[in-house]
Design a protein around this motif. Structure first.
Motif, PDB file in Angstrom:
ATOM      1  N   ALA A 234      26.850  43.698  40.402  1.00  0.00           N
ATOM      2  CA  ALA A 234      27.337  44.677  39.432  1.00  0.00           C
ATOM      3  C   ALA A 234      28.837  44.891  39.586  1.00  0.00           C
ATOM      4  CB  ALA A 234      26.600  45.992  39.619  1.00  0.00           C
TER       5      ALA A 234
ATOM      6  N   ASN B 296      31.123  49.424  24.279  1.00  0.00           N
ATOM      7  CA  ASN B 296      32.056  49.331  25.405  1.00  0.00           C
ATOM      8  C   ASN B 296      31.470  48.438  26.501  1.00  0.00           C
ATOM      9  OD1 ASN B 296      33.591  49.857  27.710  1.00  0.00           O
ATOM     10  ND2 ASN B 296      34.184  51.856  26.912  1.00  0.00           N
TER      11      ASN B 296
ATOM     12  N   LEU C 114      31.811  44.150  36.897  1.00  0.00           N
ATOM     13  CA  LEU C 114      32.768  45.188  36.481  1.00  0.00           C
ATOM     14  C   LEU C 114      34.201  44.743  36.746  1.00  0.00           C
ATOM     15  CD1 LEU C 114      30.838  48.325  37.709  1.00  0.00           C
ATOM     16  CD2 LEU C 114      31.400  47.752  35.367  1.00  0.00           C
ATOM     17  N   PHE C 115      34.434  44.123  37.904  1.00  0.00           N
ATOM     18  CA  PHE C 115      35.776  43.635  38.206  1.00  0.00           C
ATOM     19  C   PHE C 115      36.170  42.560  37.206  1.00  0.00           C
ATOM     20  CE2 PHE C 115      37.803  44.742  42.389  1.00  0.00           C
ATOM     21  CZ  PHE C 115      37.129  45.928  42.524  1.00  0.00           C
TER      22      PHE C 115
ATOM     23  N   LEU D 267      27.154  48.893  33.067  1.00  0.00           N
ATOM     24  CA  LEU D 267      26.450  49.961  33.774  1.00  0.00           C
ATOM     25  C   LEU D 267      24.976  49.991  33.369  1.00  0.00           C
ATOM     26  CD1 LEU D 267      29.127  52.793  33.715  1.00  0.00           C
ATOM     27  CD2 LEU D 267      28.437  51.399  35.639  1.00  0.00           C
TER      28      LEU D 267
ATOM     29  N   VAL E 272      32.125  48.072  29.630  1.00  0.00           N
ATOM     30  CA  VAL E 272      31.810  48.701  30.915  1.00  0.00           C
ATOM     31  C   VAL E 272      30.481  49.446  30.814  1.00  0.00           C
ATOM     32  CG1 VAL E 272      32.580  50.395  32.593  1.00  0.00           C
ATOM     33  CG2 VAL E 272      34.210  48.819  31.605  1.00  0.00           C
ATOM     34  N   HIS E 273      30.247  50.094  29.649  1.00  0.00           N
ATOM     35  CA  HIS E 273      28.952  50.756  29.454  1.00  0.00           C
ATOM     36  C   HIS E 273      27.827  49.735  29.508  1.00  0.00           C
ATOM     37  CE1 HIS E 273      30.835  54.388  27.174  1.00  0.00           C
ATOM     38  NE2 HIS E 273      31.038  54.409  28.485  1.00  0.00           N
TER      39      HIS E 273
ATOM     40  N   GLU F  65      38.593  48.398  24.364  1.00  0.00           N
ATOM     41  CA  GLU F  65      37.443  47.981  23.580  1.00  0.00           C
ATOM     42  C   GLU F  65      37.890  46.989  22.509  1.00  0.00           C
ATOM     43  OE1 GLU F  65      35.777  51.838  22.375  1.00  0.00           O
ATOM     44  OE2 GLU F  65      36.465  52.419  24.366  1.00  0.00           O
TER      45      GLU F  65
ATOM     46  N   LEU G  43      37.183  44.236  34.003  1.00  0.00           N
ATOM     47  CA  LEU G  43      38.460  44.948  34.092  1.00  0.00           C
ATOM     48  C   LEU G  43      39.637  43.991  34.204  1.00  0.00           C
ATOM     49  CD1 LEU G  43      37.979  48.073  36.336  1.00  0.00           C
ATOM     50  CD2 LEU G  43      37.957  47.856  33.878  1.00  0.00           C
TER      51      LEU G  43
END
Lengths: 408, 163
Positions: free
Chosen positions: B64, B24, B68-69, B30, B26-27, B78, B72
């Motif tokens: 970060a 993923n 992320l933006f 992070l 986003v993972h 996924e 998204l």
């Protein structure tokens, strides 16, 4: 003080009593463990006092808002099994027990790990912020050269936690709330930091302790040197306070929560104690911001006038903190929530130019060396753009009664 | 090598590996944040307070969120039916190895390795400020101009064309 007795401690200045008591307790530990014990004894009071203050604040806030809205607020819960009501101040214990015993519901589609980590990721940076605030004379948990930078650096972590909460819940309202919150926090971080830079320019240090020391009353001076008592400091404090309100998602900037629009923003899908942790994190963030405002502009632990200096320094800090909390409650009870576009316009077109002008103002104050000349020039430099910007932004807008397009 | 460094190194390596290998995106992002944070802690441990704190402020706080933006806004959900490795991974590994070789050669050839430990300028933040305002004031101004130009460029791209 390692060989100090308890009687010895009681005899000394109340101002340093807490510091002396800590040294006294550390003295009991074996030599090798003393640094560790000292750290624990520094952290524990912070972890006890501020969550307790959070509990009290929730009750005071509800009572205060109740009074503002012409109702009573919580006044029933007191000591259990007795008829003592304590004016309702047992309410937060009941609330805490309720959140602890409630079922913790995690949505089926939620990203379990991120969903679990988000409240912790919010709380830890917020708690770290408390480590550089000077609570009294010789009462700063860690003395850092770049303490102010540390505060803002750890504060940056909270945006990520908000994103984690909003994204992992797999709920469109959560994600919307998180996006709103991040946009708001990023926008208001700039005026927040820039208004703090004004103080750094005049004191020439990033250390929170030395910023407070720069605001102490000099020899034979009856009024303290608080930065609030200068034109740039007053403007800076107000700008900082507005930005801090937005940064901690307080009304009138509580758009990320926006109960009437997006239910509860990024923490809709949190229940039980995880929700309480978000709540706690938000309030602790507010306390930390208020603490920083006190450190930067309100003289930290310094008394406002020299004849009140007999009150212990740490008491001054908490008195000022209570005053700021009361102010925040008052503002929450008074002002309606902004709209998203108003919020952004306010940050970028109004606050940001004014904070930049305030930086020029500090330099002017420094080179004019204060005095009445400094007062006149600096008040004009910040006052004229304030009025002009305010009028220019309102120009061509109809400010009549509100019209509703979608509701009758 | 002490325990603190070992823990930080493990954190950085594990989170960097996570950033590469997790499914993923986003993972991955992070995990990358954890790597940034770990690097900042290494800087702090070396006594470089300013660099460490700015690393947190800029990378954990801003970069970060930007990543992320970007994730998204560009793709949702996924990727389906894709292998863990992109098709051209040997090429990427080769580039990474080459970059590492160049950096390693540059670092080992510099005076950093021969310098005695414990060289801390006190207070570092003040020294950096003085240097920026005196010796390096021209590069600083050029950088500021460049960033302003980039900012205006971004606004022009984002602006709606009025007809």
């Amino acid at each position: 003080m390692d060989d100090g007795t308890f009687a010895h401690i009681a005899a000394i200045d109340p101002d340093q009593a807490l510091v002396a008591f800590k040294h006294y307790l550390v003295g009991f530990a074996p030599e090798a463990l003393q640094p560790l014990v000292s750290i624990v004894l520094t952290i524990t009071p912070i972890l006890l006092v501020f969550p307790l203050l959070f509990g009290l604040t929730t009750v005071i806030e509800r009572k205060g808002l109740g009074r503002i809205q012409n109702r009573l607020g919580p006044n029933r819960v007191g000591l259990p099994f007795t008829r003592t009501r304590l004016f309702g101040f047992g309410q937060f214990i009941a609330d805490g027990l309720k959140t602890l015993t409630k079922e913790d519901i995690v949505p089926r589609n939620a990203d379990k790990i991120v969903h679990f980590l988000a409240p912790l990721a919010l709380l830890v940076p917020v708690l770290l912020g408390f480590s550089v605030l000077p609570y009294g004379r010789n009462m700063v948990p860690i003395e850092l050269d770049a303490g102010l930078l540390f505060f803002f650096a750890v504060g940056a972590g909270t945006e990520l936690a908000v994103f984690m909460a909003g994204w992992s819940s797999r709920n469109k309202y959560s994600l919307l709330g998180a996006m709103r919150a991040i946009a708001q926090m990023l926008s208001y971080e700039i005026p927040l930091i820039l208004s703090a830079v004004a103080v750094v320019m005049i004191t020439g240090t990033l250390s929170t302790t030395r910023i407070v020391e720069a605001q102490l009353a000099g020899e034979g001076q009856w009024l303290a040197n608080w930065h609030l008592f200068t034109p740039w400091g007053l403007a800076g404090f107000l700008l900082f306070l507005v930005a801090a309100t937005a940064e901690s998602n307080r009304s009138p900037f509580d758009i990320p929560e926006g109960e009437s629009e997006i239910i509860a923003g990024y923490y809709i899908e949190y229940s039980g104690f995880k929700f309480a942790l978000f709540f706690l994190g938000e309030y602790l963030g507010l306390f930390a911001m208020s603490g920083l405002a006190i450190t930067l502009f309100l003289g930290g632990w310094a008394a406002p006038v020299s004849f009140l200096a007999f009150i212990p320094s740490w008491m001054w800090f908490f008195l000022k903190l209570f005053a700021l909390i009361a102010l925040f409650i008052w503002v929450r009870g008074t002002l309606p929530r902004l709209r998203m576009d108003q919020l952004m316009n306010f940050a970028w077109k109004f606050l940001l130019p004014l904070t930049l002008i305030n930086l020029v103002n500090v330099a002017l104050w420094h080179y004019l060396g204060g005095g009445w000349m400094g007062w006149v020039v600096c008040s004009l430099v910040i006052g004229v753009p304030y009025v002009w910007l305010g009028r220019a932004l309102f120009a061509g807008r109809k400010l009549g009664p509100r019209t509703y397009r979608f509701a009758t | 090598m002490d325990a603190a460094f070992a823990i930080l190194a493990a954190l950085i390596v594990v989170s960097a590996a996570g950033a590469m290998f997790l499914r993923n995106l986003v993972h991955c992002a992070l995990c990358l944040v954890a790597t940034f944070g770990g690097l900042a802690l290494v800087y702090l441990k070396l006594g470089a307070q300013f660099v460490g704190l700015v690393q947190i402020l800029v990378y954990v706080g801003a970069v970060a969120i930007l990543i992320l933006f970007a994730i998204l806004l560009t793709r949702s959900g996924e990727p389906a039916g894709q292998g863990r490795m992109a098709p051209g991974w040997p090429l990427g590994a080769g580039v990474a190895a080459a970059v590492f070789a160049v950096l390693a050669a540059a670092v080992s050839g510099s005076f950093v390795g021969t310098r005695s430990a414990g060289l801390v300028i006190e207070p570092a933040v003040v020294a950096i400020g003085h240097q920026l305002m005196t010796t390096y004031v021209l590069p600083l101004e050029v950088l500021a101009l460049l960033l302003t130009a980039a900012l205006i460029g971004a606004v022009i791209i984002a602006m709606k064309e009025s007809k």
